[in-house]
Scaffold this active site. Structure first.
Site, mmCIF file in Angstrom:
data_model
loop_
_atom_site.group_PDB
_atom_site.id
_atom_site.type_symbol
_atom_site.label_atom_id
_atom_site.label_comp_id
_atom_site.label_asym_id
_atom_site.label_seq_id
_atom_site.Cartn_x
_atom_site.Cartn_y
_atom_site.Cartn_z
ATOM 1 C CB ILE A 155 -1.061 -0.018 1.246
ATOM 2 C CG1 ILE A 155 -1.818 -1.254 1.250
ATOM 3 C CG2 ILE A 155 -1.842 1.132 1.229
ATOM 4 C CD1 ILE A 155 -2.440 -1.447 2.529
ATOM 5 N N GLY A 185 8.320 4.835 1.951
ATOM 6 C CA GLY A 185 7.504 4.470 3.044
ATOM 7 C C GLY A 185 5.914 4.161 2.757
ATOM 8 C CB SER A 186 3.841 2.432 2.076
ATOM 9 O OG SER A 186 2.543 2.431 1.830
ATOM 10 N NE ARG A 187 -2.117 -0.636 6.165
ATOM 11 C CZ ARG A 187 -3.189 -0.361 6.509
ATOM 12 N NH1 ARG A 187 -3.257 0.764 7.460
ATOM 13 N NH2 ARG A 187 -4.302 -0.848 6.400
#
Length: 224
Positions: A155, A185-187
């Site tokens: 994501i 950056g994210s998940r």
């Protein structure tokens, strides 16, 4: 060792930083200003290098365990309705990556890719409840020997503007191998069967291809 997705950015940054350092040295007479510009340029280069680092990790492959697909912190552990592929109840485990984490995505289990799809979308902050459904993302399903089908989702976040996904339908993949990269950056969300035994806790820091996220009940019962 640096990830291949960062090669062009690293080379460009290196050239620009060298140019700034040299130009400052020859054309700026004020010592403190010259030094400040050179330090800032070098710090930016160091940050880019650390972001694209790709540490080599020896993986002990194990069909009974689901390993963390990325480095980061566990921010969600809950039973949810997975609406894209399974359309039933699953255990969701979400890992948030800060800009200082390694951003390589690794296959959480060995198996065969059954589904791989890219979704354009928004760039909400990665911890927003709607980010899993509304942000730019990729959804990958791996058919595993012990867990059956598992799903992981890369994501994008507010800063992440490119998701790289290497998974192709029909491909056999190995636990811990390079599955992609999320820039800046994210998940990653994991969706696991309800009978999975979760091995991590909320807010726990995990290491990609090292930390066990879940195991099978068969193994757990044997240990008990």
């Amino acid at each position: 060792m640096f990830h291949k997705e960062g090669q062009r950015i690293i080379i460009t940054a290196f050239i620009l930083v060298c140019s700034v350092v040299m130009l400052a040295h020859y054309f700026i007479g004020t010592p403190w200003l010259k030094l400040s510009l050179q330090i800032v340029a070098l710090v930016i280069l160091i940050l880019i290098l650390q972001f694209f680092r790709n540490p080599t990790r020896k993986v002990i492959k194990n069909f009974d365990d689901i390993l963390a697909p990325v480095d980061g912190k566990v921010v969600v552990i809950e039973e949810v309705e997975e609406t894209e592929y399974f359309k039933d109840r699953r255990i969701q485990v979400s890992i948030f990556m800060s800009p200082i984490n390694v951003h390589v995505t690794r296959y959480p289990s060995s198996g065969v890719i059954k589904f791989s799809k890219y979704h354009p979308g928004k760039y909400l902050v990665a911890w927003h409840p709607k980010s899993s459904e509304e942000n730019e993302r990729t959804t990958i399903v791996v058919n595993t020997p012990k867990f059956g089908d598992i799903l992981y989702r890369q994501i994008a976040g507010a800063a992440a503007r490119r998701i790289v996904n290497y998974a192709e339908v029909g491909e056999s993949v190995q636990q811990g191998d390079d599955a992609g990269f999320i820039k800046f950056g994210s998940r990653v969300d994991l969706f696991l069967p309800l009978d999975s035994v979760i091995c991590v806790k909320l807010h726990q820091k995990v290491i990609g291809a090292k930390t066990c996220i879940a195991t099978t009940k068969v193994e757990k019962d044997h240990e008990d």
